[in-house]
Design an enzyme around this catalytic site. Structure first.
Site, PDB file in Angstrom:
ATOM      1  N   HIS A 153       0.834  -1.208   0.000  1.00  0.00           N
ATOM      2  CA  HIS A 153       0.000   0.000   0.000  1.00  0.00           C
ATOM      3  C   HIS A 153       0.869   1.259   0.000  1.00  0.00           C
ATOM      4  CE1 HIS A 153      -3.787   1.890   0.006  1.00  0.00           C
ATOM      5  NE2 HIS A 153      -4.425   1.095   0.837  1.00  0.00           N
ATOM      6  N   ASP A 361      -9.378  -9.346 -18.517  1.00  0.00           N
ATOM      7  CA  ASP A 361      -9.314 -10.529 -19.379  1.00  0.00           C
ATOM      8  C   ASP A 361      -7.914 -10.635 -19.972  1.00  0.00           C
ATOM      9  OD1 ASP A 361      -9.600 -12.532 -21.252  1.00  0.00           O
ATOM     10  OD2 ASP A 361     -11.371 -11.677 -22.210  1.00  0.00           O
TER      11      ASP A 361
END
Length: 436
Positions: A153, A361
């Site tokens: 993070h 995808d």
């Protein structure tokens, strides 16, 4: 048991396909980067077997496209220097390839959290100590795969991670490589500060917790919206009603103490700062509300308080210094002093709803499941769209005793159902043996 199901095939570091220029070697942390906890944002993407792609070749395909993508996301391939900057030295990101002894369908029947735990790198909590990003490619016996992703993070927020995954997926699926164009400008928006002047106080508590998933259908969400409207809330959003409802149920676990509590909600600042979505880094802040008024009629009051907290934050958009972690922590402390509250429970809320995670995808179809995993953060409420896109899945982490009371809450169970260890079976295509 779980560890015996996972067989490590290979480990290696993937470096950018071309060296990072000397002029880009130092990537300064922004003030938000500096003050954020050294936690990891992790996601797992599950894909069913696609006969047009041999499992044995997927690893090399992903490694090659990842190397090309890292040319644009060079900060991920660097190393953190204290709490000051990233040395973009091209040491690379860790790539782990494993074989999971079991079919994806059977493992998902044991629960999404169980399956997610299997496909995320085991070293993910200590990520920032070396590699800032770890990827795990998991092959199931049926030919399906999962891509587990974990990023420090200190480098990026949820939006940044989704953008990275989209760019990596595009680099993999397209026949002609198109270089990603992320905007690495967070340090110019929130200039770094002297580390000595920064607070070490954390807004989240890290400890061993239980993580469970509760699912809200479209119908349940509409009922919550109607309930809010009845109490005078104008145009309540799905995230507002689910967040307020879950916090109300969690707080009721503490009865009869009626302890005051705070709700801290993260907000993506890109739309409010007129920044494009491909702006990479920690470009978010948080707003809060405090409930010290007992347990009656919490639902509508919480929504109003959350709205007021967000509005107050957004009023400070012009003076960006008031959007920082430091300023918000000071404001929270000030409010607690004014209310004479010495201690309270805190619920940390974040929404990934409408994040396009189900559009990622790599060339073998869209994921059937995208799942975060963050069980070490106490009292976390993380919202995501359900795989079908019309409901909301809430990942809740609590201490074991509190979770036991929470999941038995009758009002909660009237609107949401617990994602059981035996979900409806997913249809997995015929088995592929090409990886063996």
């Amino acid at each position: 048991m779980a560890s015996k199901m996972v067989e490590i095939v290979s480990k290696m570091f993937i470096k950018p396909s071309s060296p990072t220029p000397q002029s880009l070697r130092r990537y300064n942390l922004s003030s938000i980067d500096q003050t954020i906890d050294s936690e990891v944002t992790s996601l797992a993407f599950f894909y069913t077997y696609n006969p047009s792609h041999e499992s044995s070749k997927i690893g090399d395909l992903l490694k090659n496209s990842l190397s090309k993508t890292l040319v644009s996301y060079y900060q991920f391939a660097g190393r953190l220097i204290e709490n000051d900057y990233i040395d973009c030295n091209d040491e690379g990101v860790e790539f782990v390839e494993v074989r999971i002894h079991g079919r994806m369908n059977d493992i998902l029947k044991r629960g999404k959290s169980f399956a997610t735990d299997l496909v995320l790198p085991t070293r993910i909590i200590a990520l920032h100590e070396d590699s800032l990003l770890i990827v795990q490619l998991s092959h199931f016996d049926c030919g399906g795969i999962a891509i587990g992703f974990g990023a420090s993070h200190k480098v990026s927020d949820g939006v940044s991670n989704v953008m990275f995954m989209k760019d990596w997926a595009s680099s993999t699926s397209l026949s002609t490589f198109h270089k990603p164009t992320p905007l690495l400008t967070a340090d110019s928006i929130f200039p770094p500060e002297d580390n000595k002047l920064l607070s070490n106080k954390s807004i989240v508590s890290f400890q061993q917790c239980l993580g469970k998933r509760f699912v809200f259908s479209t119908e349940a969400i509409e009922k919550l919206k109607s309930k809010a409207i009845e109490y005078g809330i104008q145009k309540p959003s799905r995230v507002e009603v689910v967040t307020a409802f879950l916090c109300q149920c969690a707080a009721n676990c503490d009865l009869p103490r009626k302890k005051p509590y705070a709700i801290i909600s993260a907000v993506n600042l890109r739309p409010y700062l007129a920044l494009p979505q491909n702006s990479i880094g920690n470009i978010f802040s948080f707003y809060f509300c405090i409930n010290d008024e007992g347990m009656d009629n919490q639902f509508s009051a919480l929504i109003s308080k959350l709205r007021n907290g967000k509005q107050k934050l957004l009023e400070n958009i012009i003076s960006k210094e008031k959007l920082t972690y430091e300023s918000q922590m000071q404001e929270l402390t000030k409010c607690l002093d004014q209310l004479n509250i010495s201690s309270l429970d805190t619920y940390f809320c974040s929404s990934w709803c409408r994040f396009p995670v189900y559009d990622i995808d790599f060339g073998w179809g869209k994921p059937i499941l995208v799942s975060p995993f963050q069980p070490h953060v106490k009292d976390l409420i993380l919202l995501m769209d359900s795989p079908e896109g019309d409901g909301i899945e809430a990942l809740i982490t609590m201490e074991e005793k509190k979770m036991a009371a929470f999941e038995k809450n009758e009002e909660l169970r009237s609107f949401a159902y617990l994602d059981s260890p035996e979900p409806e079976a997913l249809i997995i295509p015929e088995e592929d043996k090409s990886f063996e």
